[in-house]
Design an enzyme around this catalytic site. Structure first.
Site, PDB file in Angstrom:
ATOM      1  CG  ASP A  55      28.528 -17.372  10.038  1.00  0.00           C
ATOM      2  OD1 ASP A  55      27.552 -16.661  10.324  1.00  0.00           O
ATOM      3  OD2 ASP A  55      28.530 -18.497   9.704  1.00  0.00           O
ATOM      4  CE  LYS A  99      29.846 -14.773  21.561  1.00  0.00           C
ATOM      5  NZ  LYS A  99      29.748 -16.000  22.273  1.00  0.00           N
ATOM      6  CG  MET A 145      32.494 -24.991  17.759  1.00  0.00           C
ATOM      7  SD  MET A 145      30.767 -25.245  17.227  1.00  0.00           S
ATOM      8  CE  MET A 145      30.506 -26.678  16.744  1.00  0.00           C
TER       9      MET A 145
HETATM   10  C1  LIG Z   1      30.542 -23.488  14.093  1.00  0.00           C
HETATM   11  S1  LIG Z   1      32.010 -24.627  13.862  1.00  0.00           S
HETATM   12  C2  LIG Z   1      31.811 -24.483  12.139  1.00  0.00           C
HETATM   13  C3  LIG Z   1      32.932 -25.396  11.316  1.00  0.00           C
HETATM   14  C4  LIG Z   1      32.817 -25.076  10.030  1.00  0.00           C
HETATM   15  N1  LIG Z   1      31.396 -25.173   9.323  1.00  0.00           N
HETATM   16  C5  LIG Z   1      33.887 -25.871   9.160  1.00  0.00           C
HETATM   17  O1  LIG Z   1      33.554 -26.803   8.201  1.00  0.00           O
HETATM   18  O2  LIG Z   1      34.921 -25.539   9.464  1.00  0.00           O
HETATM   19  C6  LIG Z   1      33.204 -23.688  14.069  1.00  0.00           C
HETATM   20  C7  LIG Z   1      34.618 -24.181  14.652  1.00  0.00           C
HETATM   21  O3  LIG Z   1      35.225 -24.518  13.559  1.00  0.00           O
HETATM   22  C8  LIG Z   1      36.578 -24.523  14.093  1.00  0.00           C
HETATM   23  N2  LIG Z   1      37.527 -23.656  13.086  1.00  0.00           N
HETATM   24  C9  LIG Z   1      36.955 -23.136  12.054  1.00  0.00           C
HETATM   25  N3  LIG Z   1      37.863 -22.300  11.434  1.00  0.00           N
HETATM   26  C10 LIG Z   1      38.841 -22.452  12.044  1.00  0.00           C
HETATM   27  C11 LIG Z   1      40.489 -22.328  11.997  1.00  0.00           C
HETATM   28  N4  LIG Z   1      40.725 -21.389  11.002  1.00  0.00           N
HETATM   29  N5  LIG Z   1      41.282 -22.475  12.930  1.00  0.00           N
HETATM   30  C12 LIG Z   1      40.932 -23.669  13.658  1.00  0.00           C
HETATM   31  N6  LIG Z   1      39.385 -24.129  13.998  1.00  0.00           N
HETATM   32  C13 LIG Z   1      38.697 -23.499  13.243  1.00  0.00           C
HETATM   33  C14 LIG Z   1      36.715 -24.402  15.549  1.00  0.00           C
HETATM   34  O4  LIG Z   1      36.661 -25.412  16.343  1.00  0.00           O
HETATM   35  C15 LIG Z   1      35.580 -23.242  15.689  1.00  0.00           C
HETATM   36  O5  LIG Z   1      35.078 -23.274  16.665  1.00  0.00           O
END
Ligand SMILES: C[S@@+](CC[C@H](N)C(=O)[O-])C[C@H]1O[C@@H](n2cnc3c(N)ncnc32)[C@H](O)[C@@H]1O
Length: 257
Positions: A34, A56, A169
């Site tokens: 991803d 994406k 998100m």
């Molecule tokens: C589809 S969710 C997946 C979450 C993922 N499975 C996790 O445990 O972190 C994606 C969201 O995770 C958050 N996110 C993931 N990585 C991030 C990062 N490095 N900094 C800030 N937000 C992050 C954001 O809110 C993003 O929109």
């Protein structure tokens, strides 16, 4: 029998991944990854491994979930060890179940290697605790993006609790969500938004529920970001210079280690 391994890639810093995950990457015949999985993690793979981006990026459309499920089962017919590398932890808003169901229906074995979720690793990397004895007794992790597109009812419930609330998100619904907290009497509660947490370009904005949307917009914060609401956010300000809206404490720590 082909095997699908859902592997947590961690929050972004390529060192924030488990040893077990690295061993799976080393063994992989195919890696489907991803946008939130750090691409440098692919360096752990064998040179011959198939590397397939399914996220994406730069305004390009992501593959649909169905297309990803199909790819998993198609690769499962040709290769033995398929790694599905997902940002954070696969079971935290990762749509892992759909991929597991598709693989099982295709007769594949399935396993999960947990990852370090952005929900807690991103705040921690900015010296922002989610719990603190005497301040709060729980934290909620809620998505800002539901299947129907409506704001989750859980947000209003969480806003009425004393919990720290962590939103993933949620940037596209930031103002609507803050209005829900304001209606619950939380306008003065501390809030923080961290974009690109644990990465070199991490940025943090702090404020109060009533002004965090304005501050974030002013600083041009966008996705991916974690929003944290609760009195624990004030602990970060005690560590960092309150006048600094960048990631002061984290920068100091990063420079120190
Ligand atoms: C589809 S969710 C997946 C979450 C993922 N499975 C996790 O445990 O972190 C994606 C969201 O995770 C958050 N996110 C993931 N990585 C991030 C990062 N490095 N900094 C800030 N937000 C992050 C954001 O809110 C993003 O929109």
């Amino acid at each position: 029998m082909a095997k699908l391994i859902l592997v947590g890639a961690g929050p972004g810093d390529p060192e924030l991944i488990t040893l077990k995950a690295i061993k799976a990457l080393e063994k992989a015949d195919v890696i489907l990854y991803d946008a939130l999985a750090n691409e440098t993690l692919l360096d752990h793979a064998q040179p011959a491994a198939v590397r397939r981006f399914v996220g994406k990026r730069f305004g390009c459309h992501a593959l649909s979930q169905q297309a990803i499920n199909d790819l998993i089962t198609e690769y499962g017919q040709q290769y033995e060890y398929i790694v599905r590398l997902k940002g954070g932890d696969p079971f935290v808003f990762g749509r892992a179940q759909e991929e597991i169901d598709a693989a099982v229906a295709a007769g594949m074995e399935v396993a999960v290697i947990p990852g370090i979720s952005s929900a807690f690793a991103v705040p921690a990397s900015e010296m922002l605790p989610l719990t603190c004895r005497g301040i709060n007794e729980s934290f909620w992790v809620i998505t800002g993006t539901t299947r129907s597109g409506a704001v989750s009812d859980d947000i209003a419930l969480a806003a009425r609790s004393t919990a720290t609330v962590v939103l993933l998100m949620a940037m596209s619904k930031l103002e609507t969500i803050m209005d829900i907290f304001i209606e619950a009497g939380k306008g003065e509660t501390a809030a923080a938004i961290i974009q690109n947490g644990t990465r070199p370009d991490a940025r943090m904005v702090t404020g109060k529920v009533k002004d965090i949307a304005f501050r974030a917009q002013h600083r041009g914060l966008g996705n991916p970001a974690v929003i944290i609401i609760g009195d624990v956010v004030n602990l970060n300000r005690a560590l960092a210079d309150p006048a600094v809206t960048g990631s002061g404490a984290a920068m100091a720590m990063r420079n120190a280690v």
